[in-house]
Write an enzyme that holds these catalytic residues in place. Sequence first.
Site, PDB file in Angstrom:
ATOM      1  N   HIS A  99       1.594  25.473  16.795  1.00  0.00           N
ATOM      2  CA  HIS A  99       2.144  25.363  17.968  1.00  0.00           C
ATOM      3  C   HIS A  99       3.234  26.647  18.098  1.00  0.00           C
ATOM      4  O   HIS A  99       3.699  27.144  19.142  1.00  0.00           O
ATOM      5  CB  HIS A  99       2.881  24.084  18.432  1.00  0.00           C
ATOM      6  N   HIS A 267      -8.199  19.816  13.855  1.00  0.00           N
ATOM      7  CA  HIS A 267      -8.350  18.604  14.088  1.00  0.00           C
ATOM      8  C   HIS A 267      -8.806  17.840  13.002  1.00  0.00           C
ATOM      9  O   HIS A 267      -9.130  16.483  12.752  1.00  0.00           O
ATOM     10  CB  HIS A 267      -9.022  18.154  15.408  1.00  0.00           C
TER      11      HIS A 267
END
Length: 724
Positions: A99, A267
Amino acid sequence: MDGNDLKMSGKCPVMHGSNTEMGKDVMEWWPNALNLDILHQHDTKTNPLGKDFNYREEVKKLDFEALKNDLRALINDSQDWWPGDWGSYIGMMGRVSWHTAGSYRNTDGRGGGNTGNQRFAPLNSWPDNVNTDKGRRLLWPIKKKYGNKISWADLLMLAGTIAYEQAGLPVYGFAFGREDIWHPEKDIYWGEEKEWLAPSDTRYGDVKDAHTLENPLAAVQMGLIYVNPEGVNGKPDPLATAQHMRETFARMGMNDEETVALTAGGHTVGKCHGNGDVDDLSPDPETAGPEFQGLGWMNTKGRGIGRDTMVSGLEGAWTTNPTKWDNGFFEMLFNHEWELRKSPAGAWQWEPVEIAEADKPADVEDPSIRHNPMMTDADMALKMDPIYREISLRFKEDFDAFTDAFARAWFKLTHRDMGPKSVFLGPDVPEEDLIWQDPIPEGTTDYDIGALKRKIAASGLSISEMVSTAWDSARTFRGSDRRGGANGARIRLAPQKDWVGNEPERLAKVLSVLEPLAAEAGASVADTIVLAGNVGVELSAKAAGFDVEVPFAPGRGDATQEMTDVEGFEVLEPIHDGYRNWVKKDYVVSTEELMLDRTQLMGLTAPEMTVLVGGMRVMGTNYGEAKHGVFTRREGALTTDFFTTLTDMGYKWLPKENGLYDIVDRKTGETSYTATRVDLVFGSNSILRAYSEVYAQDDNAEKFVNDFVAAWVKVMNADRFDLS
């Protein structure tokens, strides 16, 4: 007014958050004024380490292996105040790095992880960055230990890389060298929305067509890094989400394979957290009170940690073994049928219709408890979009190919905004030259600079041709991600040689003269282009009565077409250049605001912008030889005429059509000159007029020439990181 008067009045004698008596700043009172704040970003006065601190030298003193060992220990040392999922911070640190790096956009090179900007607003309080503040706080003891030898920017990128290594990923490499900023980059345009997660419609011409996403934006909503995990505007539709993923990742410089690898690899570890009520969370870090000490989103009613953590609102892991690098993501995605369900927090997510208990991921606190895995709408897009599906199935069948693709894409994600390989530091810098790093061969310094200058001066090229070509070659540089610039002489290669703003016909003529001179002298074309610009400046200064020698540092190399990512360079194409008084077409943003944006990307200050524009005008370097702003009867001479004319009240300024103006002699009524908005802003804006008046003074003609030369050299050397 004495102390008693103050007490009786009930007023505090201290100013509250403003620089005006009436309680508003200048831009609040005059919102249409030209805001120069973007040129004051990263003022050295805010740096507590002082102007003599050199991070690139400090980081070389670092015990790199000790630092990595400390990170490995941290990742496996769960803290009671913020326990790691399954006792590990692999997922947490991967997300912190992701992020941080994920705000990068190739449209203007801004965002990304090369400055440690996630420590400041607005990024530290974006809804998509919920609980990254906890990750940074977990890293504080390591930052404290190594101090100035490791920047926050490097540490935040390294943490995720080590996390993946701990999960079992063969890491492609890592480079140090990112320097911290010390205050928010408040002037970066993240969108016009006034609320977090406002519907995407406001930033698209048509939200159903992802290509209409407003430039320079990349994320689909205010406060998100990429796409909405629940679907476009929170409405699940994997095929619609796929279209937005493709556009968003492309604006990060990623192709379809890299997009699939990053999504699936991101993920493969960690989980989503949505086992709680968002209304129970404290405000974000920037809003929270002093008792929260810079942390936000703390649960005010329940545990708020472990299995009860609230982050995105989605709840669950993607794989059976969320702390292990394996092919579990693709196996889970393709081995099950999925249906839409709501998380405990009420968010849309996909869960398997049927799944064996053994295939479910374990509870983050109690391994005897199993929970359903989940997929976001973006994950389902990898299964349903035809192109993504083909890539995903290939990765499912070839784990080694997936591993290699992710390792390389992760390296690109976390290093994309650092610039060329020449600035990379540390023992783990990969040997391979990657095309997205814009490789440039090493140049030579072994040639007679003086002799080459004399031949350039006698070549028949005009001052305008020499200066304009050098400027066009160098102006592509942007400090945001250290791309572009004169080094490499890519102005002679596709796509730059064909850019409208580079005046291809004039460019071809100049190159046809300079390239043979470079070959004869044994110099690079890149050096020769810059040297020709310097010769033009020297001749112009001489015409104004000043003998100056423009400093020149040889050593630039010449890139080849094979070294040039044509598609990747297209985002650097100029659509405006206030310095050459050119704009490709009319835009919603004013021409003077466009000039400020370009100026900031080039790393120039407001005074440097002022002196460069004034000098470029009188040298006659306008695009297409236009005469707007050429306020002189001695075109070609580096005089202060631009400023003396602009500040002369013997003229009046009359608007015409298409944003042009006539400069009319008050006595005769005749039009003496014409101008654009960019020209006249240096007289109309109070700050820029103050700079212009300095150069209009009778005693500052020599100062003007010297200041112009200094600013010119700064532009020409902006991409010479070997000189820093």
